[in-house]
Write an enzyme that holds these catalytic residues in place. Structure first.
Site, PDB file in Angstrom:
ATOM      1  N   HIS A 153       1.479   4.661  15.162  1.00 30.88           N
ATOM      2  CA  HIS A 153       0.422   4.552  14.161  1.00 30.88           C
ATOM      3  C   HIS A 153       0.319   3.090  13.751  1.00 30.88           C
ATOM      4  CE1 HIS A 153      -1.735   4.982  10.406  1.00 30.88           C
ATOM      5  NE2 HIS A 153      -1.796   6.299  10.518  1.00 30.88           N
ATOM      6  N   HIS A 170       5.682   4.512   2.900  1.00 31.66           N
ATOM      7  CA  HIS A 170       5.959   3.081   2.909  1.00 31.66           C
ATOM      8  C   HIS A 170       5.933   2.497   1.497  1.00 31.66           C
ATOM      9  CE1 HIS A 170       1.562   3.127   2.809  1.00 31.66           C
ATOM     10  NE2 HIS A 170       1.541   1.841   2.573  1.00 31.66           N
ATOM     11  N   GLU A 211      -2.459  -1.394  -3.634  1.00 30.19           N
ATOM     12  CA  GLU A 211      -3.506  -0.635  -2.960  1.00 30.19           C
ATOM     13  C   GLU A 211      -4.244   0.263  -3.944  1.00 30.19           C
ATOM     14  OE1 GLU A 211      -1.529   1.600   0.053  1.00 30.19           O
ATOM     15  OE2 GLU A 211      -0.630  -0.151   1.007  1.00 30.19           O
ATOM     16  N   TYR A 217      -9.275  13.141   2.559  1.00 28.67           N
ATOM     17  CA  TYR A 217      -8.399  12.117   3.113  1.00 28.67           C
ATOM     18  C   TYR A 217      -7.196  12.787   3.766  1.00 28.67           C
ATOM     19  CZ  TYR A 217      -5.397   7.958   3.254  1.00 28.67           C
ATOM     20  OH  TYR A 217      -4.585   6.938   3.652  1.00 28.67           O
ATOM     21  N   HIS A 260      -1.572   2.580  -5.944  1.00 30.47           N
ATOM     22  CA  HIS A 260      -0.161   2.417  -5.609  1.00 30.47           C
ATOM     23  C   HIS A 260       0.131   0.925  -5.674  1.00 30.47           C
ATOM     24  CE1 HIS A 260      -1.301   6.188  -3.300  1.00 30.47           C
ATOM     25  NE2 HIS A 260      -0.496   6.598  -4.269  1.00 30.47           N
ATOM     26  N   HIS A 270       4.929   5.384  -1.512  1.00 32.82           N
ATOM     27  CA  HIS A 270       3.899   6.419  -1.471  1.00 32.82           C
ATOM     28  C   HIS A 270       3.731   6.882  -0.030  1.00 32.82           C
ATOM     29  CE1 HIS A 270       2.000   2.469  -1.080  1.00 32.82           C
ATOM     30  NE2 HIS A 270       1.049   3.032  -0.367  1.00 32.82           N
TER      31      HIS A 270
END
Length: 453
Positions: free
Chosen positions: A306, A349, A355, A364, A379, A385
């Site tokens: 990813h 992460h 963010e 989402y 966040h 999160h």
């Protein structure tokens, strides 16, 4: 003996505007446009006398001595010089529009936060009075950082005009259509599109079909630009041709009017006797622009793993630190998921960047419930999160076929600075008090058994 070619007539475009009526394509281009024939001087910027009795005036978006590839300015040919659009100023209060630094002592910004949509209202709210600041970061006085806002607009600005000397505004509609009448032309804006209004550009905002709600990123720092694509090459992500700048349009209107200016976080109003949107012709590269998010071409992993979410960057405003943005505007839209043996949603992460996310429509993938259209989440820097339990279990146990992630469009305002909550965000906006609990049911799976997954 030389042969002379017979002249041939080529078929020419019916308009010089391009394929989108009223707009010129390109990002950062040097444009030229005139609303009256011959109004734009050729070969020079400041003739002794301009056509139609116009005044020549330069609007500079960068320092005069900025490097040529970064230098931005536009020459305007207008009915009155802009000094006629300014008179004595009176300080006014715009209570819900805040600027950094703005730290509220009894509001805690440390935490993972999520909000339901701020509800629309019957209260008469214009583009200015309907702005609701959620977070601030950096310092407006030293031109670093940003603020994030929700706008709620229920009435049009009539003979009222505005500009920000503090910032450029990145506008992300979520519900309802707006029309921006600017000095340099007209932009119609609807959900799934964005617009950038440059610092210092004067405009008014009208409703096109009822109340409107959306998000705004107020950029105090260097201007938004397209990110470098690196090994990706010349294509995909946001392509320059898909950005649209309006053609020249002007008003010659003699009516009592007001101009409101945002300057160093303060608001001032001045009264004039006419419309200030009187630019008949212009040329340059400092201008408003809109972009259709549906033209964003995402790229991603086609075998395994990813990539970092930076792969979805639409626009970036650089800072003084190479590779670290003052702001990134990142888009998560429909796309194919094909990676093998891979946990496909965003992984867990902690990030040096802060963010703030907003949902334009749909669901989402990391938060199947709770993050609804019109909602926001925050966040802050170095706070962990990631997916909730349902998203984790679903992705961990899915049959990994090629899958279209559909009916989804959300975005992120990401900044190198901590984002401080306003009193509105902490006390008035519909905060989901139970958001932090979405990770409570995550299980300990470790038992020390070799080969167990």
């Amino acid at each position: 003996m030389n042969k002379q070619a017979t002249p041939r007539e080529m078929q020419r475009a019916a308009t010089t505007v391009g394929t989108h009526e009223g707009y010129m394509p390109g990002f950062g281009n040097d444009f030229e446009t005139e609303a009256l024939p011959g109004a734009l001087p050729q070969g020079m910027n400041s003739p002794q006398k301009c056509e139609y009795g116009l005044y020549g005036e330069q609007l500079s978006g960068t320092a005069f001595t900025a490097p040529s590839h970064q230098n931005e300015r536009t020459w305007c040919y207008r009915i009155r010089p802009s000094v006629k659009h300014s008179h004595r100023y009176e300080r006014i209060d715009v209570p819900y529009w805040k600027s950094a630094p703005h730290v509220v002592e009894d509001v805690t910004s440390l935490g993972q936060y999520r909000w339901d949509p701020v509800p629309t209202t019957d209260e008469p709210l214009t583009w200015i009075t309907g702005m609701r600041t959620m977070t601030t970061a950096g310092d407006v006085n030293t031109q670093v950082g940003m603020a994030s806002h929700i706008y709620l607009v229920t009435e049009s600005m009539v003979d009222d005009y505005f500009y920000s000397a503090d910032s450029e505004l990145l506008i992300v509609p979520q519900d309802g259509k707006l029309r921006f009448y600017t000095e340099l032309g007209v932009i119609d804006l609807e959900p799934k599109e964005i617009a950038i209004i440059p610092r210092g550009l004067l405009y008014r905002v009208e409703l096109l079909d009822g109340p409107a709600r959306g998000f705004v990123c107020e950029n105090y720092g260097q201007k938004f630009d397209l990110p470098g694509r690196g090994p990706i090459g010349a294509n995909c992500m946001a392509n320059r041709r898909d950005f649209k700048t309006p053609v020249a349009a002007y008003e010659d209107r003699e009516e009592p009017s007001t101009v409101t200016v945002k300057w160093c976080g303060q608001f001032h109003v001045t009264k004039i006797g006419h419309s200030p949107l009187d630019v008949v012709a212009w040329h340059g590269n400092y201008a408003p622009v809109k972009y259709d998010l549906r033209t964003y071409c995402p790229v991603g992993a086609v075998l395994f793993d990813h990539p970092d979410p930076s792969i979805f960057t639409v626009l970036t405003a650089p800072s003084g630190v190479e590779g670290t943005a003052n702001i990134d505007f990142v888009l998560f839209r429909e796309r194919w998921m094909v990676a093998e043996d891979t946990f496909r949603p965003p992984w867990y992460h902690k990030n040096i960047m802060s963010e703030l996310m907003g949902n334009i429509y749909g669901q989402y993938d990391a938060k199947p419930q709770g993050f609804v259209p019109g909602g926001m989440s925050l966040h802050n820097m170095m706070l962990p999160h990631g997916p909730d339990r349902n998203a984790f279990e679903g992705a961990s146990n899915a049959d990994l076929q090629a899958e279209k992630l559909d009916n989804t469009m959300s975005f992120m305002f990401e900044t190198r600075f901590p984002q401080h909550l306003t009193a509105f965000a902490g006390k008035e906006a519909p905060l989901q008090d139970d958001y932090i609990d979405c990770w409570t049911s995550l299980e300990k799976k470790f038992d020390g058994t070799p080969g167990r997954k």
